[in-house]
Design a protein around this motif. Structure first.
Motif, short mmCIF file in Angstrom:
data_model
loop_
_atom_site.label_atom_id
_atom_site.label_comp_id
_atom_site.label_asym_id
_atom_site.label_seq_id
_atom_site.Cartn_x
_atom_site.Cartn_y
_atom_site.Cartn_z
N ASN A 163 14.78 -3.55 -37.64
CA ASN A 163 15.07 -2.81 -36.40
C ASN A 163 13.80 -2.25 -35.78
O ASN A 163 13.62 -2.30 -34.56
N TYR A 164 12.91 -1.74 -36.62
CA TYR A 164 11.64 -1.22 -36.11
C TYR A 164 10.79 -2.37 -35.55
O TYR A 164 10.09 -2.21 -34.54
N SER A 165 10.89 -3.56 -36.18
CA SER A 165 10.15 -4.74 -35.70
C SER A 165 10.61 -5.13 -34.30
O SER A 165 9.81 -5.57 -33.47
N LYS A 166 11.91 -4.97 -34.04
CA LYS A 166 12.43 -5.28 -32.70
C LYS A 166 11.84 -4.33 -31.66
O LYS A 166 11.46 -4.74 -30.56
N ILE A 167 11.74 -3.04 -32.02
CA ILE A 167 11.17 -2.06 -31.08
C ILE A 167 9.72 -2.39 -30.78
O ILE A 167 9.28 -2.35 -29.63
N VAL A 168 8.96 -2.76 -31.82
CA VAL A 168 7.55 -3.11 -31.63
C VAL A 168 7.43 -4.38 -30.78
O VAL A 168 6.59 -4.47 -29.90
N LEU A 169 8.31 -5.36 -31.03
CA LEU A 169 8.25 -6.62 -30.29
C LEU A 169 8.54 -6.42 -28.80
O LEU A 169 7.94 -7.09 -27.96
#
Length: 198
Positions: free
Chosen positions: A137-143
């Motif tokens: 989920n955090y990776s989605k925010i960063v992406l």
């Protein structure tokens, strides 16, 4: 009474002397068999400081995640916690300190699930690990913030990630380098979603 007082003071002085020798050995200032014997037979069995009551799983280094986003033949590799780590030193009460602790617990959760075979390297079921789910989920925010990378892909393209769990163990206090050699575990081809789902 005077002899008892001298005996008590002698025992206290001897105790602190032995503890000091043990500490100097741990810091690398003394390295001989006498100091090792004191450490093994006096300090560790009776006076070892175990912090497990206050911090059951304290970090022994720098653990973080690097994510490689993969779309068709294009890829982007990011250290998704770099900004959080840099921001954590700004102030003692910075929110980034809490984020680092949470991310460290995510790291530990993923390792525990890998060790207990609840998730595997080849067939990853994200719902088996709350830590892995949080990192994705955090990776989605960063992406979402990588506009240049996202502009080159279609809205229906599937995004997969490789997650690298990086571990930089701490060196001994007298070492010139703060961290030791990096080790990592790689989790491959985890489905993140489609561009229009981000």
């Amino acid at each position: 009474m005077k002899k008892l007082k001298i005996l008590i003071i002698s025992v206290i002085v001897l105790h602190f002397l032995l503890i000091s020798i043990g500490q100097l050995r741990d810091l690398g200032y003394i390295n001989n068999s006498f100091a090792k014997h004191i450490n093994d037979s006096y300090i560790i069995p009776y006076f070892e400081q175990s912090w497990s009551m206050f911090a059951p799983n304290p970090p022994k280094g720098n653990q973080y995640f690097v994510v490689k986003y993969k779309i068709n033949n294009d890829s982007l590799t990011l250290d998704i916690h770099e900004q959080v780590r840099k921001g954590s030193v700004l102030s003692l009460f910075n929110i980034n300190q809490r984020l680092l602790k949470y991310q460290n617990e995510c790291y530990n959760d993923i390792l525990r699930k890998l060790e207990s075979k609840k998730i595997s390297f080849s067939n990853i079921n994200v719902s088996n690990s709350h830590g892995l789910e949080s990192i994705l989920n955090y990776s989605k925010i960063v992406l979402k913030k990588q506009l240049k990378f996202l502009s080159n892909i279609k809205s229906t393209d599937s995004i997969k990630v490789d997650i690298y769990l990086i571990d930089e163990p701490l060196n001994k206090p007298n070492s010139p380098n703060k961290y030791g050699e990096k080790k990592y575990i790689q989790l491959e081809n985890i489905y993140l979603g489609k561009k229009d789902e981000l």
